[in-house]
Design a protein around this motif. Structure first.
Motif, PDB file in Angstrom:
ATOM      1  N   GLU A   9      90.340   7.275  83.841  1.00 16.50           N
ATOM      2  CA  GLU A   9      90.737   7.834  82.550  1.00 16.50           C
ATOM      3  C   GLU A   9      90.666   6.828  81.395  1.00 16.50           C
ATOM      4  O   GLU A   9      90.699   7.221  80.232  1.00 16.50           O
ATOM      5  CB  GLU A   9      92.151   8.410  82.643  1.00 16.50           C
ATOM      6  CG  GLU A   9      92.273   9.610  83.550  1.00 16.50           C
ATOM      7  CD  GLU A   9      91.570  10.839  83.008  1.00 16.50           C
ATOM      8  OE1 GLU A   9      91.590  11.066  81.786  1.00 16.50           O
ATOM      9  OE2 GLU A   9      90.984  11.577  83.826  1.00 16.50           O
ATOM     10  N   THR A  10      90.611   5.536  81.718  1.00 23.84           N
ATOM     11  CA  THR A  10      90.549   4.511  80.663  1.00 23.84           C
ATOM     12  C   THR A  10      89.173   3.862  80.583  1.00 23.84           C
ATOM     13  O   THR A  10      88.957   2.974  79.754  1.00 23.84           O
ATOM     14  CB  THR A  10      91.606   3.412  80.895  1.00 23.84           C
ATOM     15  OG1 THR A  10      91.350   2.750  82.145  1.00 23.84           O
ATOM     16  CG2 THR A  10      93.012   3.978  80.877  1.00 23.84           C
ATOM     17  N   HIS A  14      87.918   1.066  77.910  1.00 18.32           N
ATOM     18  CA  HIS A  14      87.794  -0.266  78.495  1.00 18.32           C
ATOM     19  C   HIS A  14      86.402  -0.833  78.194  1.00 18.32           C
ATOM     20  O   HIS A  14      86.261  -1.989  77.761  1.00 18.32           O
ATOM     21  CB  HIS A  14      88.041  -0.182  79.992  1.00 18.32           C
ATOM     22  CG  HIS A  14      88.072  -1.492  80.696  1.00 18.32           C
ATOM     23  ND1 HIS A  14      88.267  -1.603  82.036  1.00 18.32           N
ATOM     24  CD2 HIS A  14      87.917  -2.764  80.259  1.00 18.32           C
ATOM     25  CE1 HIS A  14      88.241  -2.877  82.393  1.00 18.32           C
ATOM     26  NE2 HIS A  14      88.025  -3.598  81.327  1.00 18.32           N
ATOM     27  N   VAL A 107      96.761  -2.768  81.180  1.00 20.27           N
ATOM     28  CA  VAL A 107      95.658  -3.382  80.441  1.00 20.27           C
ATOM     29  C   VAL A 107      95.749  -4.906  80.530  1.00 20.27           C
ATOM     30  O   VAL A 107      94.753  -5.583  80.802  1.00 20.27           O
ATOM     31  CB  VAL A 107      95.649  -2.914  78.972  1.00 20.27           C
ATOM     32  CG1 VAL A 107      94.584  -3.645  78.158  1.00 20.27           C
ATOM     33  CG2 VAL A 107      95.439  -1.402  78.908  1.00 20.27           C
ATOM     34  N   ILE A 169      98.904   6.693  81.373  1.00 17.99           N
ATOM     35  CA  ILE A 169      97.471   6.730  81.042  1.00 17.99           C
ATOM     36  C   ILE A 169      97.272   6.728  79.533  1.00 17.99           C
ATOM     37  O   ILE A 169      96.442   5.985  78.997  1.00 17.99           O
ATOM     38  CB  ILE A 169      96.800   7.961  81.690  1.00 17.99           C
ATOM     39  CG1 ILE A 169      96.774   7.796  83.215  1.00 17.99           C
ATOM     40  CG2 ILE A 169      95.392   8.179  81.131  1.00 17.99           C
ATOM     41  CD1 ILE A 169      96.446   9.067  83.975  1.00 17.99           C
ATOM     42  N   ALA A 172      97.981   3.267  78.213  1.00 17.22           N
ATOM     43  CA  ALA A 172      96.891   2.339  78.542  1.00 17.22           C
ATOM     44  C   ALA A 172      95.708   2.572  77.607  1.00 17.22           C
ATOM     45  O   ALA A 172      95.126   1.611  77.071  1.00 17.22           O
ATOM     46  CB  ALA A 172      96.475   2.499  80.005  1.00 17.22           C
ATOM     47  N   ASN A 173      95.358   3.826  77.391  1.00 14.35           N
ATOM     48  CA  ASN A 173      94.259   4.130  76.474  1.00 14.35           C
ATOM     49  C   ASN A 173      94.556   3.655  75.053  1.00 14.35           C
ATOM     50  O   ASN A 173      93.692   3.098  74.380  1.00 14.35           O
ATOM     51  CB  ASN A 173      93.950   5.632  76.485  1.00 14.35           C
ATOM     52  CG  ASN A 173      92.999   6.008  77.591  1.00 14.35           C
ATOM     53  OD1 ASN A 173      92.069   5.287  77.902  1.00 14.35           O
ATOM     54  ND2 ASN A 173      93.247   7.163  78.199  1.00 14.35           N
ATOM     55  N   PHE A 176      94.120  -0.162  74.944  1.00 15.84           N
ATOM     56  CA  PHE A 176      92.703  -0.536  74.828  1.00 15.84           C
ATOM     57  C   PHE A 176      92.192  -0.287  73.405  1.00 15.84           C
ATOM     58  O   PHE A 176      91.539  -1.146  72.805  1.00 15.84           O
ATOM     59  CB  PHE A 176      91.839   0.272  75.811  1.00 15.84           C
ATOM     60  CG  PHE A 176      91.802  -0.265  77.211  1.00 15.84           C
ATOM     61  CD1 PHE A 176      91.347  -1.549  77.478  1.00 15.84           C
ATOM     62  CD2 PHE A 176      92.198   0.522  78.274  1.00 15.84           C
ATOM     63  CE1 PHE A 176      91.288  -2.041  78.777  1.00 15.84           C
ATOM     64  CE2 PHE A 176      92.142   0.045  79.578  1.00 15.84           C
ATOM     65  CZ  PHE A 176      91.686  -1.240  79.827  1.00 15.84           C
TER      66      PHE A 176
END
Length: 189
Positions: A9-10, A14, A107, A169, A172-173, A176
């Motif tokens: 999902e990232t 990334h 991350v 999630i 984390a996104n 990034f």
């Protein structure tokens, strides 16, 4: 498994971050160039750690070992650089709870895996001896893979509900995205 879903999902964000960072690393020709890269990490990761600390205990028994700011600061100082200010909150992801903190840590912890290769590249480009000034990118040294595995295992135990996983999630996104935006901002500023 959350760690597998997080990776999937990232992935796009990334890759976008890597596309912004890799040319800067490849272009390192002098210690001053390297200091500029370290300053980006110091300001962003230092700001993230500060925000993560505000949410309280994360139930990660080795969290104190996972701090990045000090290692980056040591590298900057060893190269006679000056520590920059931390990234202002408006350029950092929202971290108001433990789930968002874990997304941001995903991350930061993931950066240790690529750091192994980056440290070798930088050492060769700058003729740095004995890993000096590479403590951040060297991550946990020989323990990097086991520390990553341990972190992923902790995530699996701490975040089980689908709604919680979605929040990790999303964080984390956002981490990034905001890091790439910070790099872009500093490159144009």
């Amino acid at each position: 498994m959350l760690s597998k879903t997080l990776k999937e999902e990232t992935k796009d964000l990334h890759v976008a971050l890597e596309k912004a960072m890799v040319p800067m690393i490849k272009d390192i020709r002098a210690k001053e160039d390297y200091v500029k890269v370290l300053e980006l990490f110091y300001s962003y990761f230092g700001g993230l750690e500060k925000k993560v600390d505000t949410v309280g205990h994360l139930n990660l028994p080795d969290y104190h070992l996972r701090r990045k700011k000090e290692a980056i600061a040591n590298d900057i100082v060893s190269l006679n650089g000056t520590l920059p200010a931390l990234t202002p909150d408006q350029h950092l992801p929202d971290i108001t709870n433990k789930l968002q903190a874990l997304g941001a840590l995903y991350v930061m912890e993931g950066s240790t895996l690529g750091g192994i290769y980056i440290s070798k590249m930088i050492a060769g480009q700058l003729n740095l001896e004995d890993g000096k000034s590479l403590s951040f990118f060297n991550g946990y040294g020989d323990q990097t893979e086991s520390m990553w595995t341990s972190f992923k295992s902790s995530l699996e135990q701490l975040v089980v509900e689908p709604g919680e996983q979605a929040m990790v999630i999303q964080a984390a996104n956002e981490t990034f995205t905001r890091f790439k935006n910070w790099i872009d901002l500093k490159a144009t500023g």
